[in-house]
Design a protein around this motif. Structure first.
Motif, mmCIF file in Angstrom:
data_model
loop_
_atom_site.group_PDB
_atom_site.id
_atom_site.type_symbol
_atom_site.label_atom_id
_atom_site.label_comp_id
_atom_site.label_asym_id
_atom_site.label_seq_id
_atom_site.Cartn_x
_atom_site.Cartn_y
_atom_site.Cartn_z
ATOM 1 N N THR A 238 -128.719 72.090 47.238
ATOM 2 C CA THR A 238 -128.383 72.832 48.126
ATOM 3 C C THR A 238 -127.076 73.285 48.432
ATOM 4 O O THR A 238 -126.173 72.193 48.297
ATOM 5 C CB THR A 238 -128.857 72.561 49.655
ATOM 6 O OG1 THR A 238 -130.303 71.728 49.455
ATOM 7 C CG2 THR A 238 -129.022 73.260 50.716
ATOM 8 N N ARG A 239 -126.621 74.324 48.619
ATOM 9 C CA ARG A 239 -125.404 74.647 48.623
ATOM 10 C C ARG A 239 -124.766 74.517 50.137
ATOM 11 O O ARG A 239 -125.563 75.593 51.085
ATOM 12 C CB ARG A 239 -124.948 76.153 48.422
ATOM 13 C CG ARG A 239 -124.598 76.315 46.775
ATOM 14 C CD ARG A 239 -124.764 77.788 46.308
ATOM 15 N NE ARG A 239 -125.201 77.109 44.962
ATOM 16 C CZ ARG A 239 -124.302 76.891 43.818
ATOM 17 N NH1 ARG A 239 -123.105 76.793 44.088
ATOM 18 N NH2 ARG A 239 -124.988 76.590 42.637
ATOM 19 N N VAL A 240 -124.009 73.831 50.605
ATOM 20 C CA VAL A 240 -123.630 73.489 51.982
ATOM 21 C C VAL A 240 -122.135 74.147 51.919
ATOM 22 O O VAL A 240 -121.442 73.817 51.229
ATOM 23 C CB VAL A 240 -124.040 72.261 52.596
ATOM 24 C CG1 VAL A 240 -125.341 72.075 52.763
ATOM 25 C CG2 VAL A 240 -123.196 71.170 51.588
ATOM 26 N N GLN A 241 -121.806 74.577 53.242
ATOM 27 C CA GLN A 241 -120.488 74.644 53.579
ATOM 28 C C GLN A 241 -119.876 73.538 54.200
ATOM 29 O O GLN A 241 -120.346 73.175 55.173
ATOM 30 C CB GLN A 241 -120.215 76.061 54.323
ATOM 31 C CG GLN A 241 -119.065 76.785 54.270
ATOM 32 C CD GLN A 241 -119.205 78.239 53.786
ATOM 33 O OE1 GLN A 241 -120.254 78.794 53.411
ATOM 34 N NE2 GLN A 241 -118.111 79.296 54.193
ATOM 35 N N ASP A 242 -118.714 73.267 53.790
ATOM 36 C CA ASP A 242 -117.799 72.283 54.466
ATOM 37 C C ASP A 242 -117.237 72.683 55.734
ATOM 38 O O ASP A 242 -116.647 73.517 55.995
ATOM 39 C CB ASP A 242 -116.733 71.547 53.676
ATOM 40 C CG ASP A 242 -116.181 70.306 54.199
ATOM 41 O OD1 ASP A 242 -116.300 69.344 53.491
ATOM 42 O OD2 ASP A 242 -115.697 70.234 55.372
ATOM 43 N N PRO A 243 -117.813 71.919 56.985
ATOM 44 C CA PRO A 243 -117.551 72.566 58.083
ATOM 45 C C PRO A 243 -115.759 72.859 58.554
ATOM 46 O O PRO A 243 -115.371 73.647 59.097
ATOM 47 C CB PRO A 243 -118.074 71.864 59.307
ATOM 48 C CG PRO A 243 -118.655 70.562 58.564
ATOM 49 C CD PRO A 243 -118.629 70.818 56.981
ATOM 50 N N THR A 244 -115.180 71.750 57.993
ATOM 51 C CA THR A 244 -113.496 71.700 58.097
ATOM 52 C C THR A 244 -112.759 72.679 57.145
ATOM 53 O O THR A 244 -112.224 73.270 57.480
ATOM 54 C CB THR A 244 -113.174 70.185 58.280
ATOM 55 O OG1 THR A 244 -113.649 69.479 56.757
ATOM 56 C CG2 THR A 244 -113.408 69.508 59.362
ATOM 57 N N THR A 245 -113.231 72.476 55.711
ATOM 58 C CA THR A 245 -112.610 73.270 54.996
ATOM 59 C C THR A 245 -113.023 74.570 54.504
ATOM 60 O O THR A 245 -112.524 75.378 54.025
ATOM 61 C CB THR A 245 -112.541 72.447 53.258
ATOM 62 O OG1 THR A 245 -113.852 72.342 52.972
ATOM 63 C CG2 THR A 245 -112.065 71.061 53.610
ATOM 64 N N GLY A 246 -114.329 74.822 54.877
ATOM 65 C CA GLY A 246 -114.838 75.960 54.618
ATOM 66 C C GLY A 246 -115.395 76.395 53.153
ATOM 67 O O GLY A 246 -115.941 77.208 52.958
ATOM 68 N N LYS A 247 -115.047 75.257 52.459
ATOM 69 C CA LYS A 247 -115.596 75.272 51.039
ATOM 70 C C LYS A 247 -116.879 74.889 50.737
ATOM 71 O O LYS A 247 -117.570 74.352 51.431
ATOM 72 C CB LYS A 247 -114.637 74.368 50.168
ATOM 73 C CG LYS A 247 -113.271 75.071 49.737
ATOM 74 C CD LYS A 247 -112.329 74.235 48.855
ATOM 75 C CE LYS A 247 -113.251 73.951 47.549
ATOM 76 N NZ LYS A 247 -112.398 73.047 46.604
#
Ligand SMILES: Nc1nc(=O)c2c([nH]1)NC[C@@H]1CN(c3ccc(C(=O)N[C@@H](CCC(=O)O)C(=O)O)cc3)C=[N+]21
Length: 294
Positions: A238-247
Motif C-alpha cells: 500500500t502506498r501511504v503518504q507520510d503525514p509529516t514529510t508528505g513523501k
C-alpha cells in the motif's frame, strides 16, 4: 530472536545471474528473447513496476519493448495493441500491466493473449494447466508472484511438504493461483485460502507454518497471530503518504513486530516484489527455450 530475512533482492540477483547464461545460449542459437509490456493509463505504481521490468531486461540481455496507451484508450485500442503483440516477431513474451483503468474488462483482455507469449501465466489456458498440474515447467508459465514465493522459500530451504500454508487473499495474481501451486504434487502443502469473509482470520493464521499475506491492508498480520518460527511472506503493498514529510512510502500487510516471532520473514519492499520480476524474466527465457525445441 529475530526472523531470518528472505532477501528478495539478493535471491533475484542470483536468479538473474543464472538467466544471463541461458540467454546468451539462446542468442547463440539465433533466438533473441523479447519482453513487451502493455500499460494503459498512468497509475504511478504501475509506472514504477513497468520501469523495473525494463531495467531487469536490460540487465540480463532480454530485448524489451514498452507500449504505453493513454488512460483515454478504448477497449478496442487495447485489443488492437494485444493483436499487434501477438503478431510481433520480436516480442516472444509480454504482459498486460494490471489493473487496467476502470471500464476495461481485464479477464476478456487476458483471454486475447497468445498463451505461448503469456509471460504472466494469467491466460485461462495457462491457469488451466496450473489446475491440471501439467508437469514440466517448460509447458506452461506460472504466475510470477506465486512462482517467486515458492522459489524464495526453496532457496532458503524452508520446508513445504506437508506444512500448513495459510494464504490471506484470493486475488487472481497471487492468492488464488498460489493455493493451486502449493497443493501440486512435489510441493504437497495443505493450503487454507482465506479472504475478507473468513470468520476467524487470526485463528487460521495461528495454525500456519507458512503465512502469505496478499491483501493490501497495511499491517493486518499481527505478531500474536504468528506461530513461533513460522515463515511469513509479506506481499501486499500500500502506498501511504507520510503525514509529516508528505513523501510516499510503501507499507506491507505484515506488522513489523512479526519479525520477533517468525522464523523467516520476507521484507516489503525488497522481498517478494523483486522475485516477481525475476520470475517474469524466467518465464520469458523458458518460453524462448521452448520455441527452440518446437
Ligand atoms: N500483469 C501484471 N503482472 C504483475 O506481475 C503485476 C501486475 N500486473 N500488476 C501489479 C502487480 C504488482 N507487482 C509488483 C512487481 C514488482 C514489485 C517490486 O519490485 N517492488 C519493489 C519496490 C518497488 C517500488 O519502490 O515501488 C520491492 O518490493 O522491493 C512490486 C510489485 C507486479 N504485479
Amino acid at each position: 530472536m529475530t526472523a531470518i530475512t528472505l532477501d528478495g533482492v539478493k535471491t533475484a540477483s542470483d536468479i538473474k545471474a543464472e538467466l544471463r547464461g541461458r540467454i546468451a545460449a539462446l542468442r547463440s542459437h539465433g533466438v533473441v528473447p523479447g519482453l513487451a509490456t502493455l500499460l494503459v493509463g498512468n497509475d504511478p505504481g504501475s509506472e514504477t513496476y513497468v520501469a523495473g521490468k525494463h531495467r531487469d531486461c536490460a540487465e540480463v540481455g532480454i530485448e524489451s519493448l514498452r507500449i504505453d496507451l493513454p488512460g483515454s484508450a478504448t477497449s478496442a485500442d487495447v485489443r488492437a495493441a494485444i493483436k499487434d503483440l501477438n503478431n510481433s516477431r520480436e516480442v516472444t513474451g509480454y504482459i498486460i500491466q494490471l489493473p487496467l483503468p476502470v471500464g476495461h474488462n481485464e479477464n476478456a483482455m487476458l483471454e486475447l493473449i497468445d498463451p505461448a507469449k503469456d509471460a504472466d501465466g494469467l491466460h485461462p489456458t495457462n491457469l488451466g494447466r496450473l489446475v491440471l498440474g501439467i508437469e514440466g515447467e517448460l509447458r506452461s508459465p506460472l504466475p510470477c508472484t506465486p512462482a517467486g514465493i515458492v522459489e524464495l522459500l526453496r532457496r532458503y530451504d524452508v520446508p513445504i511438504v506437508g506444512k500448513n500454508v495459510v494464504v490471506v487473499g484470493r486475488g487472481l495474481t497471487v492468492g488464488r493461483p498460489l493455493g493451486l501451486l502449493f497443493t501440486r504434487k512435489g510441493l504437497d502443502a495443505t493450503v487454507t485460502l482465506t479472504h475478507s469473509r473468513t470468520v476467524d482470520l487470526a485463528g487460521e493464521v495461528r495454525r500456519a507454518d507458512i503465512v502469505v499475506a496478499a491483501v493490501g491492508v497495511p499491517h493486518l498480520i499481527q505478531a500474536d497471530w504468528i506461530k513461533p518460527g513460522a515463515a511469513v511472506l509479506d506481499v501486499g503493498i500500500t502506498r501511504v503518504q507520510d503525514p509529516t514529510t508528505g513523501k510516499g512510502r510503501l507499507t506491507g500487510d505484515v506488522h513489523p513486530d512479526v519479525a520477533s516471532v517468525a522464523g523467516h520473514l520476507s521484507p516489503n519492499p525488497r522481498g517478494v516484489g523483486p522475485m516477481t520480476r525475476a520470475m517474469l524474466l524466467s518465464n520469458v527465457v523458458k518460453a524462448a527455450e521452448q520455441s527452440l525445441l518446437a
